[in-house]
Write an enzyme that holds these catalytic residues in place. Structure first.
Site, short mmCIF file in Angstrom:
data_model
loop_
_atom_site.label_atom_id
_atom_site.label_comp_id
_atom_site.label_asym_id
_atom_site.label_seq_id
_atom_site.Cartn_x
_atom_site.Cartn_y
_atom_site.Cartn_z
N ARG A 135 0.85 -1.18 0.00
CA ARG A 135 0.00 0.00 0.00
C ARG A 135 0.89 1.23 0.00
O ARG A 135 1.88 1.28 0.72
CB ARG A 135 -0.85 0.06 1.25
CG ARG A 135 -1.67 -1.16 1.46
CD ARG A 135 -2.30 -1.09 2.84
NE ARG A 135 -2.83 -2.40 3.17
CZ ARG A 135 -3.42 -2.69 4.32
NH1 ARG A 135 -3.54 -1.76 5.26
NH2 ARG A 135 -3.89 -3.90 4.54
N ASP A 192 0.36 5.23 1.01
CA ASP A 192 -0.63 6.03 1.74
C ASP A 192 -1.20 7.16 0.89
O ASP A 192 -0.67 7.49 -0.17
CB ASP A 192 0.02 6.67 2.96
CG ASP A 192 0.08 5.69 4.11
OD1 ASP A 192 -0.63 4.67 4.04
OD2 ASP A 192 0.84 5.94 5.05
N ARG A 228 8.67 7.94 6.71
CA ARG A 228 8.30 9.30 7.11
C ARG A 228 8.72 9.60 8.55
O ARG A 228 9.04 10.76 8.88
CB ARG A 228 6.79 9.50 6.91
CG ARG A 228 6.42 9.51 5.41
CD ARG A 228 4.94 9.29 5.18
NE ARG A 228 4.12 10.30 5.81
CZ ARG A 228 2.78 10.28 5.84
NH1 ARG A 228 2.13 9.29 5.24
NH2 ARG A 228 2.12 11.25 6.42
#
Lengths: 243, 243
Positions: free
Chosen positions: B49, B51, B196
């Site tokens: 995935r 985001d 991140r």
């Protein structure tokens, strides 16, 4: 005082630099931002117009103001009133006779071609997508022919006019990085659509539709119809104005 | 047959890769495009995935199909049904047991920081803007500490879970080109928000708020609250999936 500002903007959402009646221009947005900061009526002079959809990494403009905001704070103040697709990157006080347009000695434009089988979602706003293979050596040979002082009338939009169509190209480089081909042109001035028509002519040469040597006769014809087509605005970017 | 596709997308307008009930995902748009071409019900498996707001230059996915469209034509056919912020760049037939997620050996992510006084209108969708000076040498020393197999629990979003929080970072480089600082991380897998959070921790180190050596205790604490903040999605890009 006379203030010179350095600007970066994404042209996608604007009708170009110059104020227009029924469309949003960079100039109008900028003047309104400066006015809301200085509380004065301000006229911003750009180094030149950029067309609808054309970007700038280094546009230069100037305006007269009596503001007491310190010059080093001015970019922050103006930026606080600007949308995120326009940024003032620097401001300095210049002599009263400095004129962003008339004082400019030369300008550097880049035209970016994304040369790959499929278009790039990440670069799409800043490049012209062209899928056929391009012969860079031939394009460079043809570009070299344009360096120097010439009458560039063949490379001016046919619906436009200019007192003189003679300009001097000081530097013309064609760079390649991965799938990205960038034409970088420095000249003492540019005719309307000049870079985009030169880019279109070079693409014809890159695919072999036109020969590199033909650039001489295209230049000499002083006829817009002998040159290639005008490539789209989004590949064009005003990189630098030299004073 | 089992088809492997290579994808580029701009994540700005999507809720992320994975199909969701009330938001538009890359997966949904892609499945609909493939279905409208193949006239079959198709399930697309992504390598992982991404985001909401995260981009991809090299996402990989696979799907099963009985289509008779030649494999080399398939990207053109699918792209004709896709919006311009998603592009299929390649398609190939792979063995039936190829699984975009489970077959992946490692992935490369980049996180881009625009480190300048003022934000960049042209890069704004793809970078995190950070105006304070960053000490790259200290950031590189701290990044080196993370290379190898470690329990990265400190760098996983606290509202998430994983069977194991051990991952192996194979390569971690911090590059600088002009005002653009890019963290490039290759790992055998990534925890939720891992890049991140690592990027946020490195920014703290770059400004001297945290010492490079502290990366050891942050890692060992296995506590999310000891690491830096999660930097915004738009700086993150999935560069490559390695099989």
């Amino acid at each position: 005082m006379n203030v010179k500002i350095l600007l970066e903007y994404e042209g996608t959402c604007y009708s170009g630099w110059q104020r227009q009646k029924n469309a949003l221009s960079i100039q109008e947005v900028l003047e309104k931002a400066i006015q809301s900061i200085t509380k004065e009526k301000v006229r911003v002079i750009g180094s030149g117009r950029t067309d609808s959809g054309v970007h700038a990494l280094g546009q230069v403009a100037n305006f007269k103001t009596y503001t007491k905001i310190p010059i080093e704070k001015l970019p922050y103040a103006i930026n606080s009133k600007l949308p995120e697709d326009i940024t003032v990157k620097h401001a300095q006080i210049v002599p009263e006779d400095f004129h962003a347009r008339f004082s400019a000695k030369s300008k550097v434009y880049s035209y970016s071609i994304y040369n790959a089988k499929f278009p790039s979602p990440l670069l799409r706003r800043y490049v012209y997508f062209f899928p056929l293979p391009l012969n860079l050596e031939e394009m460079r040979r043809a570009a070299d022919i344009l360096i120097g002082e010439h009458d560039f009338k063949s490379f001016m939009a046919s619906n436009s006019s200019a007192k003189s169509t003679v300009r001097c190209i000081k530097r013309f480089e064609i760079l390649k990085r991965g799938n990205l081909i960038t034409l970088q042109i420095e000249a003492n001035g540019f005719l309307y659509n000049m870079v985009r028509i030169i880019a279109g002519t070079l693409v014809d040469i890159g695919i072999g539709k036109t020969k590199a040597e033909d650039m001489i006769s295209i230049l000499n014809s002083k006829d817009r119809s002998s040159a290639g087509k005008t490539l789209p605005a989004q590949g064009l970017c005003l990189m630098k104005v030299i004073y």
